[in-house]
Motif scaffolding. Structure first.
Motif, PDB file in Angstrom:
ATOM      1  N   SER A 196      13.343   1.891  -2.511  1.00 11.94           N
ATOM      2  CA  SER A 196      13.073   0.567  -2.092  1.00 11.94           C
ATOM      3  C   SER A 196      12.351   0.702  -0.701  1.00 11.94           C
ATOM      4  N   SER A 197      11.376  -0.265  -0.440  1.00 11.07           N
ATOM      5  CA  SER A 197      10.694  -0.346   0.607  1.00 11.07           C
ATOM      6  C   SER A 197      10.109  -1.696   0.886  1.00 11.07           C
ATOM      7  N   ALA A 198      10.547  -2.329   2.039  1.00  9.15           N
ATOM      8  CA  ALA A 198       9.684  -3.650   2.125  1.00  9.15           C
ATOM      9  C   ALA A 198       8.669  -3.606   2.949  1.00  9.15           C
ATOM     10  N   ASP A 199       8.135  -2.160   3.389  1.00 14.15           N
ATOM     11  CA  ASP A 199       7.192  -2.116   4.240  1.00 14.15           C
ATOM     12  C   ASP A 199       5.876  -2.384   3.780  1.00 14.15           C
ATOM     13  N   ALA A 200       4.795  -2.961   4.268  1.00  9.05           N
ATOM     14  CA  ALA A 200       3.465  -3.194   3.670  1.00  9.05           C
ATOM     15  C   ALA A 200       2.950  -1.953   3.410  1.00  9.05           C
ATOM     16  N   ARG A 201       3.249  -0.777   4.084  1.00  8.15           N
ATOM     17  CA  ARG A 201       2.630   0.453   3.886  1.00  8.15           C
ATOM     18  C   ARG A 201       3.816   1.661   3.662  1.00  8.15           C
ATOM     19  N   LEU A 202       3.757   2.113   2.506  1.00  8.50           N
ATOM     20  CA  LEU A 202       4.822   3.124   2.316  1.00  8.50           C
ATOM     21  C   LEU A 202       4.400   4.533   2.336  1.00  8.50           C
ATOM     22  N   GLU A 210       0.845  -1.117   0.071  1.00  9.52           N
ATOM     23  CA  GLU A 210      -0.094   0.053  -0.013  1.00  9.52           C
ATOM     24  C   GLU A 210       0.813   1.303   0.024  1.00  9.52           C
ATOM     25  N   VAL A 211       0.528   2.293  -0.644  1.00  9.50           N
ATOM     26  CA  VAL A 211       1.311   3.409  -0.821  1.00  9.50           C
ATOM     27  C   VAL A 211       0.623   4.550  -0.649  1.00  9.50           C
TER      28      VAL A 211
END
Ligand SMILES: [Zn+2]
Length: 455
Positions: A54-60, A4-5
């Protein structure tokens, strides 16, 4: 699970410049587009300027801090198979005539692997600048045999398939103008069955264009595919195949299915003649494309001063309500030795060539590389609207003025909610003194209009 962004403080100049927006993405699509009442404080968000992609978070969460977000550029007229061929095919005179002759002579020498590499390189380069839809015409030298014609078609179809997750490629074989034979029509039919998008050509180069246009329309009718023609790319005011094309488009009732590119002769003829042709094109529901880089370079070559500029009547076509795209045409090939697949640069060239520099005109130029070519190409799900795929480019500029002045290299290119390419970090000066001057002056110079400015 798809990330989710949320992007805060985005400028959407195609929607409104009165406000900033919060954009949300889920499952690869836009889930909401919300106008803000002012700048939102988002301390938990990562500043887009400093984000490495880059981002591995579920919510960016990203803070665009007023940077422009566009639904991607749409390049409605390219020649990806010819791109970067200039070292192999020269053009001493710089004329369209020599480019056509030299490329035709060289075509049988290019292997499918060479052609495919050129298509891949030029397509990826365009995507890296933020282009989401690429319409390419394809060389179709059936005169040299079916094998020569088909190797370009096959190479292009392979790249289209391989790049499918990253961009939409539309392909139009350039049907020959010198011999629209049964063999040529059969091979064109075969290539449509293999997956090319529609039929192209350059009928104004034919000694007998009207029957060629009729045959081409008849085949497009049989195959149910769109038509995109190089049209009257000439300084000769008597080149008027656009009239016959518009009449056929009306007869077939093909609104939105017929595109005319170049239209240089419109700029060479009298106002009333051009107005008549533009009126017919509007009535027929045709799309149009101007190719200012290539035409400023190629046209007017036979003129003594005053030298004509070769670019079509941009403002008149727009005023008639015709969706007019500005596109790249050729890149580093005998037709045009420059160009890098960056539609922002083509927007700037359009602004120069068509005298479009007022605030309203700059916004129109922006539409000529986004919304209008999206209409011309019939691009699917285009636009930053809930439900559409989250294809977009964020750019390091906050206003169209800043965009066209700075042509920012720093862009964040996204496809279906995933970042394909993030901007490199801002350049650092080696001297601390210069770094200080730079940061201080950037702080003071602003492209965003200050409405309450008092002197
Ligand atoms: Zn072209």
């Amino acid at each position: 699970m798809e990330q989710e962004v949320v992007i805060f403080n985005a400028s959407l100049p195609l929607q409104s410049e009165e406000t900033l927006y919060t954009l949300a993405i889920g499952g690869g699509k836009w889930t909401s587009v919300t106008a803000q009442t002012g700048e939102v404080e988002a301390p938990e968000a990562v500043c887009l300027d400093k984000w490495n992609g880059s981002s591995a978070d579920a919510r960016l969460l990203l803070d665009a801090k007023g940077k422009i977000v566009l639904p991607g550029f749409v390049d409605a007229h390219m020649h990806l198979d010819k791109a970067f061929s200039l070292p192999h095919v020269g053009n001493v005179s710089g004329t369209l005539g020599e480019a056509v002759v030299n490329y035709a002579a060289a075509a049988p020498r290019f292997s499918k692997a060479e052609i495919k590499a050129r298509i891949m390189r030029s397509a990826l380069q365009s995507i890296s600048y933020g282009t989401v839809v690429l319409r390419s015409h394809l060389d179709f030298h059936i005169k040299h045999g079916k094998d020569v014609a088909m190797r370009t078609i096959e190479a292009a179809l392979e790249v289209k398939e391989e790049l499918k997750p990253y961009a939409e490629l539309q392909l139009f074989p350039l049907l020959p103008y010198f011999e629209l034979s049964e063999a040529a029509l059969d091979t064109a039919e075969e290539s449509v069955a293999m997956g090319v998008t529609g039929l192209g050509g350059a009928p104004h180069l034919s000694p007998n264009p009207e029957p060629d246009i009729d045959r081409l329309f008849a085949l497009a009718d049989k195959l149910g595919c769109p038509v995109d023609l190089h049209t009257d790319e000439s300084d000769d005011p008597n080149q008027r195949t656009a009239i016959h094309i518009a009449r056929r488009a009306m007869e077939y009732g093909w609104r939105g299915k017929v595109t005319a590119g170049h239209l240089c002769s419109l700029a060479a003829m009298k106002d009333e003649d051009a107005a008549m042709i533009i009126g017919l094109m509007a009535e027929a529901g045709m799309g149009a494309v101007t190719l200012p880089g290539a035409n400023l370079y190629l046209q007017g070559r036979h003129d003594a001063f005053p030298v004509r500029r070769g670019v079509t009547r941009v403002k008149e076509l727009l005023a008639a309500g015709i969706p007019l795209a500005a596109a790249s045409d050729n890149m580093h090939d005998p037709f045009h030795p420059f160009g890098r697949g960056d539609l922002l640069l083509i927007g700037l060239v359009t602004a120069y060539a068509a005298h479009m520099g007022s605030p309203a005109e700059m916004r129109e130029v922006l539409r000529m590389i986004t919304e209008y070519p999206a209409r011309v190409t019939g691009a699917d799900g285009y636009g930053i609207l809930p439900g559409n795929p989250a294809h977009f480019v964020a750019l390091d500029a906050r206003t169209p003025e800043e965009l066209l002045t700075m042509l920012p290299e720093r862009r964040w290119v996204w496809r279906g909610g995933t970042c394909l390419k993030a901007a490199p970090s801002k350049e650092k000066w080696s001297s601390a003194l210069l770094q200080g001057y730079w940061e201080d002056s950037c702080e003071r110079v602003d492209f965003v209009q200050k409405r309450a400015l008092t002197l």
